[in-house]
Structure formats: structure tokens, C-alpha cells
Design an enzyme around this catalytic site. Structure first.
Site, PDB file in Angstrom:
ATOM      1  CB  CYS A 128     -10.711  -2.643   0.357  1.00  0.00           C
ATOM      2  SG  CYS A 128     -10.111  -2.001  -1.215  1.00  0.00           S
TER       3      CYS A 128
ATOM      4  CG  ASN B  66      -0.381  -0.119   2.526  1.00  0.00           C
ATOM      5  OD1 ASN B  66       0.667  -0.740   2.699  1.00  0.00           O
ATOM      6  ND2 ASN B  66      -1.020   0.456   3.519  1.00  0.00           N
ATOM      7  CB  ILE B  67       1.700   3.622  -2.346  1.00  0.00           C
ATOM      8  CG1 ILE B  67       2.564   2.409  -2.715  1.00  0.00           C
ATOM      9  CG2 ILE B  67       2.510   4.918  -2.502  1.00  0.00           C
ATOM     10  CD1 ILE B  67       2.915   2.298  -4.200  1.00  0.00           C
ATOM     11  CD  GLU B  68      -1.526   4.810   4.517  1.00  0.00           C
ATOM     12  OE1 GLU B  68      -1.067   5.671   5.294  1.00  0.00           O
ATOM     13  OE2 GLU B  68      -2.268   3.866   4.889  1.00  0.00           O
TER      14      GLU B  68
ATOM     15  CB  CYS C 262      -8.482  -4.623  -3.790  1.00  0.00           C
ATOM     16  SG  CYS C 262      -7.357  -3.246  -3.456  1.00  0.00           S
TER      17      CYS C 262
ATOM     18  CB  CYS D 134      -5.183  -1.362  -1.829  1.00  0.00           C
ATOM     19  SG  CYS D 134      -6.505  -0.611  -0.874  1.00  0.00           S
TER      20      CYS D 134
ATOM     21  CD  GLU E 143      -5.239  -5.957  -1.324  1.00  0.00           C
ATOM     22  OE1 GLU E 143      -4.694  -4.824  -1.235  1.00  0.00           O
ATOM     23  OE2 GLU E 143      -6.000  -6.407  -0.466  1.00  0.00           O
TER      24      GLU E 143
HETATM   25  N1  THU Z   1      -5.270  -1.410   2.387  1.00  0.00           N
HETATM   26  C1  THU Z   1      -4.699  -2.250   1.471  1.00  0.00           C
HETATM   27  O1  THU Z   1      -3.551  -2.052   1.063  1.00  0.00           O
HETATM   28  N2  THU Z   1      -5.424  -3.288   1.016  1.00  0.00           N
HETATM   29  C2  THU Z   1      -6.709  -3.554   1.383  1.00  0.00           C
HETATM   30  O2  THU Z   1      -7.356  -4.399   0.800  1.00  0.00           O
HETATM   31  C3  THU Z   1      -7.293  -2.832   2.516  1.00  0.00           C
HETATM   32  C4  THU Z   1      -6.604  -1.576   2.900  1.00  0.00           C
HETATM   33  C5  THU Z   1      -4.494  -0.267   2.870  1.00  0.00           C
HETATM   34  C6  THU Z   1      -5.004   1.064   2.394  1.00  0.00           C
HETATM   35  C7  THU Z   1      -4.475   1.984   3.468  1.00  0.00           C
HETATM   36  O3  THU Z   1      -3.155   2.365   3.134  1.00  0.00           O
HETATM   37  C8  THU Z   1      -4.434   1.129   4.712  1.00  0.00           C
HETATM   38  O4  THU Z   1      -4.514  -0.212   4.283  1.00  0.00           O
HETATM   39  C9  THU Z   1      -5.554   1.415   5.683  1.00  0.00           C
HETATM   40  O5  THU Z   1      -6.778   1.372   5.066  1.00  0.00           O
END
Ligand code: THU
Length: 137
Positions: A90, A42-44, A93, A53, A55
Site C-alpha cells: 500500500c 499484518n496485525i488488524e 508502506c 501492514c 511491511e
Molecule cells: N495489508 C498489508 O499488510 N500490506 C499491504 O501493503 C496492503 C494491505 C493488509 C492490511 C489489512 O490487514 C489487510 O491487508 C487488508 O487491507
């Protein structure tokens, strides 16, 4: 690549997570039919909504490299300083998986801990009655 090793790759990919806002670190490992593995994290973003996300990072890497046939994805996600626990993909994804994968056969492996334990699910089980490419003429 067997399931157990794919899960270990997702656990390793989780270390690259850029998640300064949530501290929720996620890694993924996507297996192609030809046997290649594309990892993601994940890259915020300070703007929040541009966050990607783990995935989708793996899918977008793979598709942008010409891959469109996939058999499984492993996902490993839990908080930075938390006990390893299970987190499912999520909805966004799941829909991206649906674009490229057969819901009946594509496997989603969800890590339960940092040792390689996982549960296995078909995409159909995670996204029933889905809308996909077949809905278009
Ligand atoms: N996140 C994912 O990378 N994959 C998911 O399927 C659920 C959420 C990440 C997004 C965000 O950076 C962090 O988790 C919190 O939601």
C-alpha cells in the site's frame, strides 16, 4: 539470502497474519545490508485504523532493533481461503520504505503465488517523484 529464499520467508510469515476482519493475510521479509532478515505480518484491530501492514511490521521491528540499512523486502498477500495472487504494498508502506531505503536500489519482491514465484520492482518504480528525508535540511 537470495531473492527466492526471501520470498519463501514472506510466505511463511504470512501464516502469522492476524486478520480476523479482512481475512486478507499478508507476510513480509525484510533483508538488511548485513544479511539479517526481519519478518512481519499484518496485525488488524477491532478499531480498524490501528491495523498495521505486514511491511511496516517488519520495518518497525528492524528499526527498533537498531537496523537502518536495507536491501530488499519480500511481500506475500492474498485472502485466507483464496487462490494465491499478487498484492502490491500500500501507499503508506511505500512511504515508510522511502524513509530508510534508496529508491533506486531497494528492491520490492512481490510474491505471485505460494510456491515462490515473484516479480521484482525498485522502490522508485512503485513510488515515483517521492518525498523523503532529503527534502528536509
Ligand atoms: N495489508 C498489508 O499488510 N500490506 C499491504 O501493503 C496492503 C494491505 C493488509 C492490511 C489489512 O490487514 C489487510 O491487508 C487488508 O487491507
Amino acid at each position: 539470502m537470495d531473492n527466492a529464499n526471501l520470498v519463501l520467508k514472506a510466505i511463511e510469515a504470512r501464516k502469522s497474519s492476524y486478520s480476523p476482519y479482512s481475512s486478507f493475510m499478508v507476510g513480509s521479509a525484510l533483508l538488511t545490508k548485513s544479511g539479517k532478515v526481519f519478518c512481519g505480518c499484518n496485525i488488524e484491530n477491532a478499531g480498524f485504523s490501528p491495523t498495521n501492514c505486514a511491511e511496516r511490521t517488519a520495518f518497525f521491528k528492524a528499526v527498533s532493533e537498531g537496523e537502518r540499512d536495507f536491501t530488499a523486502i519480500a511481500v506475500a498477500g492474498w485472502g485466507k481461503d483464496e487462490e494465491p495472487a499478487q498484492a502490491f504494498p500500500c501507499g503508506v508502506c511505500r512511504q515508510v520504505m522511502r524513509e530508510f531505503c534508496d529508491p533506486e536500489t531497494f528492491k520490492v519482491l512481490v510474491a505471485k503465488n505460494d510456491k515462490g514465484g515473484y516479480t521484482e520492482h525498485t522502490l522508485n518504480a512503485l513510488l515515483p517523484h517521492s518525498f523523503g528525508p532529503g527534502n528536509f535540511f
